[in-house]
Design an enzyme around this catalytic site. Structure first.
Site, PDB file in Angstrom:
ATOM      1  N   SER A  60       3.626  22.604  43.975  1.00 29.75           N
ATOM      2  CA  SER A  60       3.744  21.374  44.755  1.00 29.75           C
ATOM      3  C   SER A  60       5.213  20.997  44.948  1.00 29.75           C
ATOM      4  CB  SER A  60       2.943  20.257  44.085  1.00 29.75           C
ATOM      5  OG  SER A  60       2.712  19.189  44.967  1.00 29.75           O
ATOM      6  N   ASP A 205      -2.954  22.058  47.441  1.00 24.05           N
ATOM      7  CA  ASP A 205      -1.976  21.859  46.375  1.00 24.05           C
ATOM      8  C   ASP A 205      -2.305  22.670  45.116  1.00 24.05           C
ATOM      9  OD1 ASP A 205      -0.714  20.381  43.988  1.00 24.05           O
ATOM     10  OD2 ASP A 205       0.213  19.375  45.693  1.00 24.05           O
TER      11      ASP A 205
END
Length: 736
Positions: A60, A205
């Site tokens: 991320s 993610d």
């Protein structure tokens, strides 16, 4: 934190250093939204301590910092980039209004931002993320300098990113390809950003399954793994918390659990003190960089055994710099190519980018031209690549992702106002759009409005050229409304009016800021009285043929709270017996607004509105009526009427976030998008030109609070006009 086996590892390191070999050091960066900016401070401190980094893995936001550092940027360059990035633009739900067509600017004033489409089973569907990710991808494209490699081990520092394959429920290691797209995929936060498809894998993610990729950097070859954890700690919630709070906490609990498992396998754990900083605090990046720096310096003694001497470290950094891909030079494309545009013709896209071939472009210009394609309103994401053909000529390849929920779209709108003491005004809108019907990008729109009255409208908007400069637009409309009639400023009747219109406009667009239309219209009107004397007031059905002329101009820079720009709206209806009308008159409306920024907080507003009839006297039910929130707020809606009306407004919008309030209060005000508004007004309505006198103007004002919402502006305030009363208003819709 040091693990028990660290001292054994330190002994091995000392032995290796004595043998002129050093251990390979890897660093794993966790995800955590804006808190991940602290990773830059960690890198700054490691550079200061002369600690070499041989491998990097990130998830991320950790993948973005790690990937950019691995590409050759120094920690100082990273810190500079964070300051320059327009984070508000990246995470803004709104489109850049300057890039929208004039037509879409007007649509946005009337409809919610959220749109729906139909899937193959004719069920409603919508975007997979609140934020499309277009601005984030272009920012990453700029920062990564367009790097595309067969393996990220070829970067100055070998790098891998972690995403989650939502179809296999497994972590997916990203180790090749377009670096910008890789970083975008690793940060595809569910609900916020749409997923990214790479090599047939639908990715979101990476923090969902592997928020701290210690195992990944270890597998890359690291002997020592430094784990930097910036995850948000869990909050204590109560049993009566909302389902959204419970759902969010459940996701966070799973993320923290996989982070804890990863920490068990790290050799050195760094946890910057980020209490009070949330995953959305991108504006506090400089502060968080300092927190990351401090976390390493506090443990500087731990890193002494890994440090290189000055000469060796400088050589290490020089080797990295030598491998750093060069900044892309300005490009002068000799050709354009497009991919992914299944519904949109190449010629339409090429004409949208008219003038690019043979023009020298820098990165900022490339981004602007790329975003200009988004104004066609049928795309979710567009990016670019610099390519070469077989002859060695440079060109641009635009990769287009059309909206998966198109080309049939549904949009909703709502406008409602109440003065508490008078009847509430309410209208709801439902709109269907079918875009890209043919090679010129024709549109068929249909609208249904419901409120005090109701209406139906349909139009086929057909551009006549690929540049979409000229168009023809046949349309049909039915409406039913209830109109109050005034004489000598006294209400004398209320009409029930049913109108059926058939018409066609021929028009011209001026860039994306103005539109001119000329048309012919057939109108059938049925007038019935609800209140009034039918012996002296006209009723029945009339047939009219008329000419229409309209001009619109709009350069306002924001849908709800513009800071600068101008809006002009002119409409004229020309009735003449030679066209087949029963009367000879012209109906004209003109509205002009100008916004002037005084400073960062204050914006001045000026507005003038004119309503009038020229030549012969029109039917009595064609009178204008004013009053209410937007026109003379001290009178109820439609409480003043006549054949001619004039209103002036002057005032300002003020952003209160710099008032003498606490830091927390300013944050709340900013998050809510609150503005203070104050307007002075003067206006009136008259039955004839002979009656018009500026001394008759009614003066007053309006003041209150305005909130920006996804549904338009929410206003709460009060208004007063001379000879009227003090009214209180609550409004949702398009105040500005």
């Amino acid at each position: 934190m040091l693990k028990p086996h660290f001292f054994f590892i330190f002994f091995l390191i000392s032995t290796q250093l004595q043998a002129s070999e050093r251990p390979k050091i890897g660093i794993a960066f966790s995800g955590g939204g804006a808190r991940g900016i602290a990773h830059i401070g960690v890198l700054q401190a490691l550079e200061e301590l002369k600690i070499p980094i041989d491998y990097i893995a990130g998830t991320s936001m950790g993948s973005i910092v790690g990937g950019l550092y691995a590409s050759g940027l120094s920690s100082q360059e990273l810190a500079k980039a964070v300051k320059q990035i327009d984070w508000e633009s990246i995470f803004n739900l709104k489109s850049d209004r300057n890039q929208l067509s004039y037509r879409e600017k007007q649509n946005q004033r009337r409809f919610f931002q959220l749109e729906f489409g139909l899937d193959k089973n004719y069920s409603l569907t919508s975007s997979a993320g609140l934020v499309g990710g277009q601005n984030l991808l272009l920012a990453l494209k700029r920062l990564t300098r367009g790097i595309r490699l067969k393996n990220f081990s070829q970067l100055p520092i070998p790098f891998q990113a972690v995403a989650t394959d939502i179809n296999t429920a497994k972590p997916f290691i990203l180790e090749k390809g377009d670096l910008a797209l890789t970083l975008r995929a690793s940060m595809a936060v569910p609900f916020a950003f749409s997923p990214v498809e790479i090599d047939g894998h639908l990715l979101v993610d990476g923090g969902i399954l592997n928020n701290l990729p210690v195992d990944v950097v270890r597998a890359m070859g690291a002997d020592i793994v430094i784990a930097v954890n910036i995850s948000m700690p869990l909050k204590e919630i109560k049993a009566n918390s909302s389902f959204l709070t419970i759902a969010s906490q459940s996701l966070d609990a799973a993320l923290i659990q996989n982070t804890r498992r990863a920490l068990e396998h790290a050799d050195i754990i760094i946890t910057p003190e980020l209490k009070g900083y949330s995953f959305t605090d991108f504006a506090k990046g400089v502060e968080m960089i300092s927190k990351g720096y401090e976390a390493i310096i506090k443990k500087s003694a731990v890193f002494k055994g890994f440090a290189l001497n000055t000469n060796n470290y400088n050589k290490h950094r020089a080797d990295i710099t030598a491998k750093k891909p060069p900044l892309p030079k300005k490009i002068t494309p000799s050709f354009l190519k497009f991919t992914g545009n299944n519904r949109t013709s190449n010629k339409l896209l090429q004409n949208k980018l008219e003038g690019l071939i043979g023009k020298q472009l820098d990165i900022e210009q490339l981004e602007k031209e790329t975003n200009s394609l988004m104004s066609l309103n049928d795309f979710e994401q567009i990016t670019y690549d610099i390519i070469q053909n077989k002859q060695g000529d440079s060109g641009l390849l635009f990769d287009i992702r059309e909206k998966s929920w198109g080309p049939n779209y549904f949009r909703f709108g709502l406008n409602t106002t109440t003065s508490f003491s008078d009847k509430a005004e309410f209208i709801s809108l439902l709109r269907h759009e079918q875009l890209n019907i043919n090679r010129f990008g024709a549109e068929w729109i249909t609208e249904l409005g419901m409120g005090a009255g109701y209406g139906f409208f349909t139009e086929f908007y057909q551009p006549l050229d690929y540049k979409r400069r000229f168009f023809i637009a046949p349309y049909a409309k039915f409406s039913r409304s209830f109109t109050d009639i005034f004489q000598n400023k006294q209400g004398i009747a209320e009409y029930d009016l049913k109108r059926f219109l058939l018409g066609v406009d021929i028009g011209m667009n001026f860039g994306n800021y103005a539109e001119l239309r000329v048309g012919m219209q057939h109108k059938r009107l049925q007038a019935n009285l609800r209140i009034g004397d039918p012996s002296i007031l006209p009723i029945g059905t009339t047939e009219e043929h008329l000419l229409t002329l309209s001009f619109g101009y709009d350069t306002l820079d924001d849908r709800v709270f513009p800071r600068k720009g101008r809006r002009i709206k002119f409409n004229s209806e020309i009735y003449n017996q030679s066209f087949g009308s029963e009367s000879d008159y012209q109906k004209i409306t003109l509205d002009m607004r100008e916004m002037f920024p005084i400073n960062r907080r204050l914006t001045l507003i000026t507005n003038a509105s004119l309503f009038t009839f020229l030549h012969s006297t029109p039917p009595i039910y064609e009178s204008f009526s004013i009053g209410g929130l937007n026109y003379l707020a001290g009178y109820p809606e439609g409480d003043i009427g006549g054949k001619h009306a004039l209103i002036f407004q002057f005032g300002g919008l003020y952003n209160p976030t710099n008032l003498q309030t606490t830091h927390k209060q300013r944050e709340v005000l900013s998050a809510l998008g609150i503005r203070l508004v104050g307007l002075l007004h003067a206006g009136n309505a008259w039955d004839s030109y002979q009656d018009i006198n500026m001394t008759d103007l009614l003066y007053g004002g309006l003041a209150g609070f305005v909130w920006e919402t996804p549904f338009g502006s929410l206003f709460l305030g009060t208004g007063y006009t001379k000879q009227g009363s003090l009214n209180y208003y609550l409004s949702l819709g398009n105040l500005f």
